[in-house]
Design an enzyme around this catalytic site. Structure first.
Site, mmCIF file in Angstrom:
data_model
loop_
_atom_site.group_PDB
_atom_site.id
_atom_site.type_symbol
_atom_site.label_atom_id
_atom_site.label_comp_id
_atom_site.label_asym_id
_atom_site.label_seq_id
_atom_site.Cartn_x
_atom_site.Cartn_y
_atom_site.Cartn_z
ATOM 1 N N HIS A 1 0.823 -1.212 0.000
ATOM 2 C CA HIS A 1 0.000 0.000 0.000
ATOM 3 C C HIS A 1 0.860 1.266 0.000
ATOM 4 C CE1 HIS A 1 -3.185 -2.863 1.608
ATOM 5 N NE2 HIS A 1 -3.593 -2.482 0.415
ATOM 6 N N ASP B 1 -10.144 -3.341 0.299
ATOM 7 C CA ASP B 1 -9.750 -3.482 1.707
ATOM 8 C C ASP B 1 -9.440 -2.135 2.348
ATOM 9 O OD1 ASP B 1 -7.161 -4.582 -0.118
ATOM 10 O OD2 ASP B 1 -6.761 -2.911 1.213
ATOM 11 N N ASP C 1 -5.610 -1.032 -8.027
ATOM 12 C CA ASP C 1 -5.323 -1.986 -6.949
ATOM 13 C C ASP C 1 -6.267 -3.165 -7.149
ATOM 14 O OD1 ASP C 1 -5.880 -1.945 -3.318
ATOM 15 O OD2 ASP C 1 -4.791 -3.342 -4.638
ATOM 16 N N THR D 1 -7.401 -7.286 -8.250
ATOM 17 C CA THR D 1 -7.038 -8.693 -8.098
ATOM 18 C C THR D 1 -6.169 -9.064 -9.305
ATOM 19 O OG1 THR D 1 -9.113 -9.115 -9.251
ATOM 20 C CG2 THR D 1 -9.123 -9.409 -6.852
ATOM 21 N N ASP D 2 -5.752 -10.331 -9.346
ATOM 22 C CA ASP D 2 -5.090 -10.818 -10.557
ATOM 23 C C ASP D 2 -6.121 -10.904 -11.675
ATOM 24 O OD1 ASP D 2 -3.520 -12.288 -8.087
ATOM 25 O OD2 ASP D 2 -2.203 -11.759 -9.756
HETATM 26 N N1 SAM Z 1 -3.337 -6.152 -3.219
HETATM 27 C C1 SAM Z 1 -4.141 -7.147 -3.913
HETATM 28 C C2 SAM Z 1 -3.362 -7.775 -5.030
HETATM 29 O O1 SAM Z 1 -2.249 -7.340 -5.287
HETATM 30 O O2 SAM Z 1 -3.866 -8.731 -5.620
HETATM 31 C C3 SAM Z 1 -5.420 -6.504 -4.374
HETATM 32 C C4 SAM Z 1 -6.299 -6.226 -3.216
HETATM 33 S S1 SAM Z 1 -7.871 -5.533 -3.463
HETATM 34 C C5 SAM Z 1 -8.733 -6.511 -2.329
HETATM 35 C C6 SAM Z 1 -8.432 -6.099 -5.050
HETATM 36 C C7 SAM Z 1 -9.819 -5.569 -5.290
HETATM 37 O O3 SAM Z 1 -10.109 -5.486 -6.680
HETATM 38 C C8 SAM Z 1 -10.931 -6.450 -4.692
HETATM 39 O O4 SAM Z 1 -11.602 -5.723 -3.690
HETATM 40 C C9 SAM Z 1 -11.845 -6.769 -5.874
HETATM 41 O O5 SAM Z 1 -13.205 -6.839 -5.520
HETATM 42 C C10 SAM Z 1 -11.534 -5.598 -6.781
HETATM 43 N N2 SAM Z 1 -11.893 -5.783 -8.191
HETATM 44 C C11 SAM Z 1 -11.679 -6.873 -8.971
HETATM 45 N N3 SAM Z 1 -12.142 -6.658 -10.226
HETATM 46 C C12 SAM Z 1 -12.655 -5.384 -10.234
HETATM 47 C C13 SAM Z 1 -13.274 -4.576 -11.226
HETATM 48 N N4 SAM Z 1 -13.461 -5.021 -12.488
HETATM 49 N N5 SAM Z 1 -13.664 -3.320 -10.886
HETATM 50 C C14 SAM Z 1 -13.475 -2.852 -9.632
HETATM 51 N N6 SAM Z 1 -12.906 -3.571 -8.628
HETATM 52 C C15 SAM Z 1 -12.498 -4.824 -8.941
#
Ligand code: SAM
Length: 288
Positions: free
Chosen positions: A63, A87, A157, A159-160
């Site tokens: 972060h 988060d 930020d 997900t994969d």
């Molecule tokens: N630090 C983590 C990593 O490196 O993988 C990422 C953490 S954060 C929890 C990832 C966030 O992306 C999640 O809350 C997920 O719901 C969100 N997310 C995934 N796809 C998304 C999209 N298309 N639009 C907005 N948020 C999305």
């Protein structure tokens, strides 16, 4: 004695395992499988669709690097967009920058926000209630395609590229980010662990090279993003922002009086140094 051992399923044939001492939440949300548990080594852990998202123990590295580095390089950001980040860790670090006027966050899954606030409250640490902060529950790709807002910095930020995260690694999404950046703006992205996910860097790098005049990656090693360094995408039309010198960064860092545990100007500059295999692979994009 652990009740259960949870193994990450991001990769075939290999995965890190965590002893689960306690489960706080486990459910299929509207978008993904959300699991929150406690592990003796890493504290509370959030996993989405079988992949570690963040842990209490090592979240500060990620972060701090995805916020302070672009903000100190830019030095005049007033309006920032976060895509994902449910988060709240990015929002927490952004709120430390008193000169910021507006923080928009577009997160697809309300449940991640709610459960993170309840079970990992120190991630957001009140940022969601900061008057500068505005949360929109929506798909980041849909938002970036339609919005008329403009930003000085966009932080992805995500997900994969699994499930809803997939659309945040596409050229059309990056083109939307380019459109929504003010002149001199910077896009930074969570771009995977190149030792295992080199293709993510290459595909993001290829898109950046078509859209921005200056692009690269910087890195940090976050223990629970296994496989060595994590790459952060860097893309801007203001090439000079990647070359801010140490003395300038130090003056900016000192002036802000931000408490960090990982980021500092030395790390800032060093993080753009990339291993030979990654430089070579990225060089082929630049030469293409
Ligand atoms: N630090 C983590 C990593 O490196 O993988 C990422 C953490 S954060 C929890 C990832 C966030 O992306 C999640 O809350 C997920 O719901 C969100 N997310 C995934 N796809 C998304 C999209 N298309 N639009 C907005 N948020 C999305």
């Amino acid at each position: 004695m652990a009740n259960r051992v949870w193994t990450e399923t991001l990769y075939d044939a290999y995965g890190q395992s965590f002893n689960i001492d306690r489960i706080f939440f486990e459910s299929k949300t509207e978008h993904q499988h959300l699991l929150i548990f406690h592990n003796a080594k890493f504290g509370r852990v959030i996993a989405l669709d079988g992949v570690v998202q963040t842990t209490e123990k090592d979240e500060f590295i990620y972060h701090e690097m995805l916020t302070h580095l672009p903000l100190l390089a830019h030095n005049a950001a007033q309006k920032v967009l976060v895509i994902g980040g449910g988060d709240g860790g990015i929002a927490r670090e952004l709120c430390k920058h008193t000169a910021l006027e507006t923080i928009h966050q577009v997160e697809i899954d309300q449940a991640v926000v709610d459960m993170a606030k309840e079970f990992l409250p120190n991630h957001s640490a009140g940022a969601f209630d900061d008057p500068r902060f505005h949360l929109l529950i929506a798909d980041g790709n849909d938002f970036i395609r339609q919005t008329e807002e403009r930003y000085d910095i966009i932080i992805v930020d995500s997900t994969d590229p699994i499930g809803p995260g997939g659309s945040l690694f596409t050229t059309s999404f990056y083109a939307g980010c380019h459109r929504c950046l003010n002149p001199g703006g910077i896009l930074v992205t969570q771009n995977g662990v190149p030792f295992f996910q080199l293709d993510e860097c290459l595909s993001s790098g290829k898109a950046f090279s078509q859209l921005f005049s200056d692009w690269s990656f910087y890195s940090a090693a976050i223990p629970t993003y296994t496989g060595g360094i994590m790459a952060f995408g860097w893309a801007t039309d203001a090439a000079e922002l990647r070359a801010v010198d140490k003395a300038t960064l130090q003056a900016r860092f000192n002036a802000r009086q931000i408490e960090t545990r990982y980021y500092n100007p030395d790390i800032h500059l060093a993080s753009f140094a990339l291993p030979q295999y990654l430089q070579k692979a990225l060089g082929q994009i630049a030469d293409a």
